[in-house]
Write an enzyme that holds these catalytic residues in place. Structure first.
Site, PDB file in Angstrom:
ATOM      1  N   ALA A  61       0.541  -1.225  -0.127  1.00 25.64           N
ATOM      2  CA  ALA A  61      -0.478   0.142   0.191  1.00 25.64           C
ATOM      3  C   ALA A  61       1.113   1.209   0.055  1.00 25.64           C
ATOM      4  CB  ALA A  61      -0.897  -0.012   1.565  1.00 25.64           C
ATOM      5  N   GLY A 100       0.685  -5.493   1.381  1.00 16.50           N
ATOM      6  CA  GLY A 100      -0.550  -5.155   0.111  1.00 16.50           C
ATOM      7  C   GLY A 100      -0.133  -6.238  -1.595  1.00 16.50           C
ATOM      8  N   GLU A 103      -0.577  -9.870  -0.521  1.00 14.13           N
ATOM      9  CA  GLU A 103      -1.094  -9.915  -0.972  1.00 14.13           C
ATOM     10  C   GLU A 103      -2.252 -10.113  -1.504  1.00 14.13           C
ATOM     11  OE1 GLU A 103      -2.340  -6.839   2.675  1.00 14.13           O
ATOM     12  OE2 GLU A 103      -3.226  -8.388   3.883  1.00 14.13           O
ATOM     13  N   GLU A 123       3.766  -5.404   7.290  1.00 11.08           N
ATOM     14  CA  GLU A 123       3.027  -4.266   8.009  1.00 11.08           C
ATOM     15  C   GLU A 123       3.650  -3.331   9.305  1.00 11.08           C
ATOM     16  OE1 GLU A 123       2.068  -6.594   5.764  1.00 11.08           O
ATOM     17  OE2 GLU A 123       0.697  -5.715   4.312  1.00 11.08           O
TER      18      GLU A 123
HETATM   19  C1  LIG Z   1      -4.720   0.473   4.161  1.00 12.72           C
HETATM   20  C2  LIG Z   1      -3.421  -0.380   4.942  1.00 12.72           C
HETATM   21  C3  LIG Z   1      -2.784  -1.377   4.320  1.00 12.72           C
HETATM   22  C4  LIG Z   1      -1.461  -1.654   4.419  1.00 12.72           C
HETATM   23  C5  LIG Z   1      -0.624  -3.211   3.630  1.00 12.72           C
HETATM   24  C6  LIG Z   1       0.538  -2.262   3.603  1.00 12.72           C
HETATM   25  O1  LIG Z   1       0.514  -2.794   2.247  1.00 12.72           O
HETATM   26  S1  LIG Z   1       1.595  -1.838   4.524  1.00 12.72           S
HETATM   27  C7  LIG Z   1       3.098  -0.977   3.509  1.00 12.72           C
HETATM   28  C8  LIG Z   1       3.923  -2.524   3.285  1.00 12.72           C
HETATM   29  N1  LIG Z   1       4.818  -2.160   2.282  1.00 12.72           N
HETATM   30  C9  LIG Z   1       6.387  -1.593   3.182  1.00 12.72           C
HETATM   31  O2  LIG Z   1       6.079  -2.117   4.272  1.00 12.72           O
HETATM   32  C10 LIG Z   1       7.039  -1.916   2.040  1.00 12.72           C
HETATM   33  C11 LIG Z   1       8.297  -0.600   2.674  1.00 12.72           C
HETATM   34  N2  LIG Z   1       9.214  -0.687   1.627  1.00 12.72           N
HETATM   35  C12 LIG Z   1      10.359  -1.017   1.497  1.00 12.72           C
HETATM   36  O3  LIG Z   1      10.555  -1.708   2.401  1.00 12.72           O
HETATM   37  C13 LIG Z   1      11.743  -0.113   0.851  1.00 12.72           C
HETATM   38  O4  LIG Z   1      11.016   0.173   0.465  1.00 12.72           O
HETATM   39  C14 LIG Z   1      12.035  -1.766  -0.280  1.00 12.72           C
HETATM   40  C15 LIG Z   1      10.208  -1.208  -1.320  1.00 12.72           C
HETATM   41  C16 LIG Z   1      12.117  -2.664  -0.075  1.00 12.72           C
HETATM   42  C17 LIG Z   1      12.465  -0.544  -1.534  1.00 12.72           C
HETATM   43  O5  LIG Z   1      13.742  -0.024  -0.751  1.00 12.72           O
HETATM   44  P1  LIG Z   1      14.697   0.789  -1.088  1.00 12.72           P
HETATM   45  O6  LIG Z   1      15.391   0.302  -0.393  1.00 12.72           O
HETATM   46  O7  LIG Z   1      14.898   0.254  -2.551  1.00 12.72           O
HETATM   47  O8  LIG Z   1      14.441   1.598  -1.817  1.00 12.72           O
HETATM   48  P2  LIG Z   1      13.373   3.243  -0.383  1.00 12.72           P
HETATM   49  O9  LIG Z   1      13.256   2.397   1.192  1.00 12.72           O
HETATM   50  O10 LIG Z   1      14.630   4.450   0.197  1.00 12.72           O
HETATM   51  O11 LIG Z   1      12.178   4.042  -1.075  1.00 12.72           O
HETATM   52  C18 LIG Z   1      12.364   4.124  -2.522  1.00 12.72           C
HETATM   53  C19 LIG Z   1      11.514   5.085  -2.060  1.00 12.72           C
HETATM   54  O12 LIG Z   1      10.211   3.839  -2.068  1.00 12.72           O
HETATM   55  C20 LIG Z   1       9.626   5.044  -0.811  1.00 12.72           C
HETATM   56  N3  LIG Z   1       8.479   3.864  -1.215  1.00 12.72           N
HETATM   57  C21 LIG Z   1       8.922   2.454   0.102  1.00 12.72           C
HETATM   58  N4  LIG Z   1       7.862   1.826  -0.440  1.00 12.72           N
HETATM   59  C22 LIG Z   1       6.808   2.845  -0.505  1.00 12.72           C
HETATM   60  C23 LIG Z   1       5.462   2.588  -0.097  1.00 12.72           C
HETATM   61  N5  LIG Z   1       4.793   0.828   0.028  1.00 12.72           N
HETATM   62  N6  LIG Z   1       4.569   3.448  -0.167  1.00 12.72           N
HETATM   63  C24 LIG Z   1       5.377   5.043  -0.311  1.00 12.72           C
HETATM   64  N7  LIG Z   1       6.578   5.009  -0.734  1.00 12.72           N
HETATM   65  C25 LIG Z   1       6.857   3.631  -0.672  1.00 12.72           C
HETATM   66  C26 LIG Z   1      10.626   5.505  -0.305  1.00 12.72           C
HETATM   67  O13 LIG Z   1       9.286   5.904   0.345  1.00 12.72           O
HETATM   68  C27 LIG Z   1      11.681   5.726  -1.213  1.00 12.72           C
HETATM   69  O14 LIG Z   1      10.778   7.313  -1.446  1.00 12.72           O
HETATM   70  P3  LIG Z   1      11.957   8.352  -1.567  1.00 12.72           P
HETATM   71  O15 LIG Z   1      10.775   9.521  -1.523  1.00 12.72           O
HETATM   72  O16 LIG Z   1      12.741   8.661  -2.423  1.00 12.72           O
HETATM   73  O17 LIG Z   1      12.392   8.660  -0.107  1.00 12.72           O
END
Ligand SMILES: CC/C=C/CC(=O)SCCNC(=O)CCNC(=O)[C@H](O)C(C)(C)COP(=O)(O)OP(=O)(O)OC[C@H]1O[C@@H](n2cnc3c(N)ncnc32)[C@H](O)[C@@H]1OP(=O)(O)O
Length: 719
Positions: A61, A100, A103, A123
């Site tokens: 998400a 998500g 999922e 999450e």
């Molecule tokens: C309604 C509620 C539902 C909830 C269900 C969910 O899905 S909650 C979200 C679950 N997902 C996560 O927790 C994943 C979070 N992301 C990561 O762990 C990492 O970003 C990654 C995907 C493994 C990639 O890692 P990497 O080191 O390659 O890059 P960055 O961490 O620096 O991320 C790059 C930019 O992407 C942004 N970002 C990453 N994931 C998300 C996300 N899920 N939503 C929004 N933005 C995300 C991150 O903030 C970085 O942004 P910048 O602006 O470049 O800093």
């Protein structure tokens, strides 16, 4: 958005498009619903493949949307309609399938992953649970025990492990989308009910209660006070006990409670704060995206004590060649043995070949002549470090970076003895350096942006969470900690016991109370620092030492303990009693209680009952107040940096965001009022005087933490 494409005769591909990680934003969810409907209506389409743009399936998400009002199609019915589809649906997982994203893949009928893919339900690390059916589908697919482990830790797993657990059906080397299409063609026409996880019977285990109770005990021990891991266990338990629809209802109720919680907000803040710390900037305008870091392949480590050993191990694990130096053969042999053993254990655990070939141990500084960077990790003594720095300049290449691993010494003073002030940077590692994630990269007044960029990049390669900080006594973490520690010993003087203070701090969520931490690190560490700074001198009465030094309140209790040889765990007693020197289990020591009583009598202090609330307010608010001073001095670029330092270096509970976030969450006006109150009671403790920035932020209506930076910028001009 999502892109709909028809390939081959009978296959449609739906590609998630939302760089960089194809998070399921409102637009992406809308795109999925529309594309799926298009595929289902097209009579020629017999199967659908879901994939993500740029070889990244989906990062879950869109976390950025959590702070606003969520709109657009919700995930649960969207994934349900994927699963219920009469047409075959296959997920092609490249890059990541997280939260998500996984999922969504679990709603598909088959899953194919490429060998480099990583999967997980993280999450819980955002203070939430997988509430798009993840807590109900995953246990039905891989069993309660494995699902509990993955969901409560949020661990990312490799495609290989996902195959072994049964989460994916195929792992392929190469193009997962093509493989998913091939799989689809090979199974088209087969019945789909057996592939619909929601239709499967609850995941049965002989003793659900026992398994869930054990999981609860584990999560409570690992993350004391955190709500999300407990809710995860409850949701997975529902998958074992209830039909799918009832389990989903339970999942939703638990998610509603978590989603609104302050813990979830704190953990989501921490997620973005960590990424913001990586985007470092210096007061002179140099920053991560305008400064190039040259590559570092060979590093010298000077000193193989505990810190040097950990640093050498972290470097080698990152694939970097290390020349490790000690002063005499005995020290060198001891260091070599310890480093070798750590690396061998690491290689065995990871199933990789031993990286020992990257290490060279030597007594000779001349072996450093072709290293790109050195990290000096000798004893914390300014004169000794200066001697080492002067020696280094005689042998190093002219562009070799010199880093000092110091926990608070003046980086400028050290740089001044070298022939390259612009190439000198502090690297403050935390013990044990091969385990602790935090690295403070300290820039001095003469450090060049390139040197900072190189140290930050090297730290990142070493898997550290790096924060760039300015040069001041104690840098950020230890400078703030001093005030927290001062308050904790004042509390003992006034009537508290070490257990009471520690209990309050642990209930707040700290991994360990301050007195247990002090016993673990050794009480002599601070004693040496106090001696060096002139706080302890020979003319101080040893029987009744003064409680004021340099015109300020001072608590001599820690010094008195050291004089008695009570140095902590290593001597078998400190603030607590231990079974034997080196043992870890802290027990209340009646001798300490008596010692504190005698102390209060000697000074005429009437002990009083101290509440946990007072412990937290005094310890934590004085810590936050110093953080605000650090911000107003421009020592860090923003409050996020300070919070990351506390989360990764000082056992601060992630679900409280960090000291700056906590202060903002409690309310800056409350913090100000409390500090004023305690400062009134302790006028001889200057650190309790509310900082200028705190007063300014309160006067300006306590703006959200994300806006503090702009208020700091104008601090001096507007007051
Ligand atoms: C309604 C509620 C539902 C909830 C269900 C969910 O899905 S909650 C979200 C679950 N997902 C996560 O927790 C994943 C979070 N992301 C990561 O762990 C990492 O970003 C990654 C995907 C493994 C990639 O890692 P990497 O080191 O390659 O890059 P960055 O961490 O620096 O991320 C790059 C930019 O992407 C942004 N970002 C990453 N994931 C998300 C996300 N899920 N939503 C929004 N933005 C995300 C991150 O903030 C970085 O942004 P910048 O602006 O470049 O800093």
């Amino acid at each position: 958005m999502a892109l709909y494409t028809r390939v081959k005769e009978s296959i449609a591909v739906i590609t998630l498009k939302n760089p960089p990680v194809n998070a399921l934003s409102t637009a992406v969810r809308r795109g999925i619903v529309e594309s799926l409907s298009q595929a289902l209506q097209d009579e020629q389409v017999k199967a659908v493949v879901f994939c993500g743009e740029n070889n990244t399936f989906c990062g879950g998400a869109d976390i950025k949307e959590f702070s606003g009002s969520m709109s657009g199609p919700p995930l649960v019915p969207m994934i349900h309609s994927i699963e219920a589809s009469e047409k075959l649906i296959v997920a092609a997982i490249e890059g990541v399938a997280l939260g998500g994203g996984l999922e969504l893949a679990l709603g598909c009928h088959y899953r194919v992953a490429d060998t480099n893919a990583r999967l997980g339900l993280p999450e819980v690390t955002l203070g939430l649970l997988p509430a798009a059916g993840g807590t109900q589908r995953l246990p039905r697919l891989i069993g309660i025990t494995a699902a509990l482990e993955l969901i409560t830790t949020g661990r990312h797993i490799s495609a290989k492990e996902a195959l072994k657990l049964g989460i994916v059906d195929q792992v392929i080397e190469g193009n997962a989308v093509l493989a998913a299409m091939a799989l689809a063609l090979s199974v088209i026409g087969q019945p789909l009910n057996a592939r619909r996880l929601s239709l499967q019977a609850p995941a049965w285990v002989p003793d659900v209660d026992y398994v869930c109770e054990a999981a609860l005990a584990r999560v409570k021990q690992r993350s004391r006070g955190a709500m999300a891991p407990v809710a995860c266990v409850q949701a997975v338990r529902a998958a074992a006990m209830l039909p799918y629809s009832k389990g989903m209802e339970k999942e939703r109720q638990l998610m509603d409670m978590l989603f609104r919680s302050s813990q979830a907000r704190a953990m989501q803040y921490a997620f973005f704060a960590q990424r913001s710390a990586g985007k470092w900037s210096l007061p002179n305008g140099a920053q991560w995206n305008n400064t190039k870091a040259r590559n570092v392949e060979r590093v010298g480590v000077i000193g193989l004590g505990t810190m040097g050993q950990g640093i050498a191990v972290s470097l080698v694990k990152a694939g970097i060649s290390v020349v490790a130096i000690e002063v005499d053969t005995k020290q060198l042999e001891l260091g070599k043995k310890a480093v070798t053993a750590m690396l061998q254990r690491y290689a065995q655990r990871q199933g990789v070949s031993s990286p020992l070939h990257l290490l060279k141990f030597t007594l000779s500084f001349h072996q450093l002549r072709d290293v790109d960077l050195v990290i000096e990790a000798v004893f914390e003594d300014m004169n000794l470090k200066k001697r080492v720095f002067s020696e280094l300049c005689k042998v190093l290449k002219e562009n070799t970076i010199i880093c000092t691993n110091t926990s608070g010494l003046n980086v400028d003073e050290l740089a001044a003895v070298t022939d390259r002030q612009h190439l000198v940077v502090g690297m403050h590692f935390f013990a044990p350096a091969h385990v602790m994630r935090l690295l403070e990269v300290v820039y001095g007044s003469g450090s060049s942006p390139e040197a900072v960029a190189i140290a930050m990049a090297l730290g990142k390669r070493m898997q550290k969470v790096c924060v760039a900080v300015g040069n001041c006594s104690g840098f950020v973490g230890n400078r703030m900690l001093k005030h927290y520690m001062d308050q904790s010993v004042y509390l003992l003087e006034e009537g508290a016991t070490p257990e009471q203070v520690d209990q309050a701090l642990e209930e707040f969520g700290f991994a360990m109370g301050i007195f247990k931490v002090a016993d673990l690190s050794g009480l002599d560490v601070g004693w040496r620092v106090r001696k060096a700074s002139g706080l302890i001198s020979p003319d101080i009465d040893p029987v009744k030492p003064s409680r004021w030094r340099f015109g300020r309140r001072y608590c001599p209790l820690p010094d008195m303990l050291c004089q008695q040889g009570r140095l902590g765990q290593k001597t078998g007693h400190g603030w607590y009693l231990y079974n034997s020197p080196g043992s870890k289990e802290a027990k209340c020591d009646p001798e300490i209680l008596k010692f504190l009583e005698d102390y209060r009598l000697k000074y005429g202090i009437i002990p009083r009952r101290i509440s946990s609330q007072e412990v937290i307010e005094r310890c934590v608010f004085s810590l936050a107040n110093e953080g605000l001073r650090i911000l107003e001095e421009g020592i860090t670029a923003g409050p996020e940096d300070i919070d990351i330092i506390y989360l990764f270096g000082y056992g601060w509970p992630r679900y409280r965001g960090g000291p700056m976030f906590y202060a903002a969450q409690v309310g800056l006006s409350v913090v100000l009022e409390k500090l004023e109150h305690y400062h009134h009671l302790q006028p001889d403790v200057p650190s309790l005087e509310p900082s200028q920035l705190l007063r300014k932020l309160v006067a300006e209506g306590s703006p959200p933490i994300q806006q503090w930076k702009s208020h700091i910028k104008n601090l001096h001009s507007q007051l």
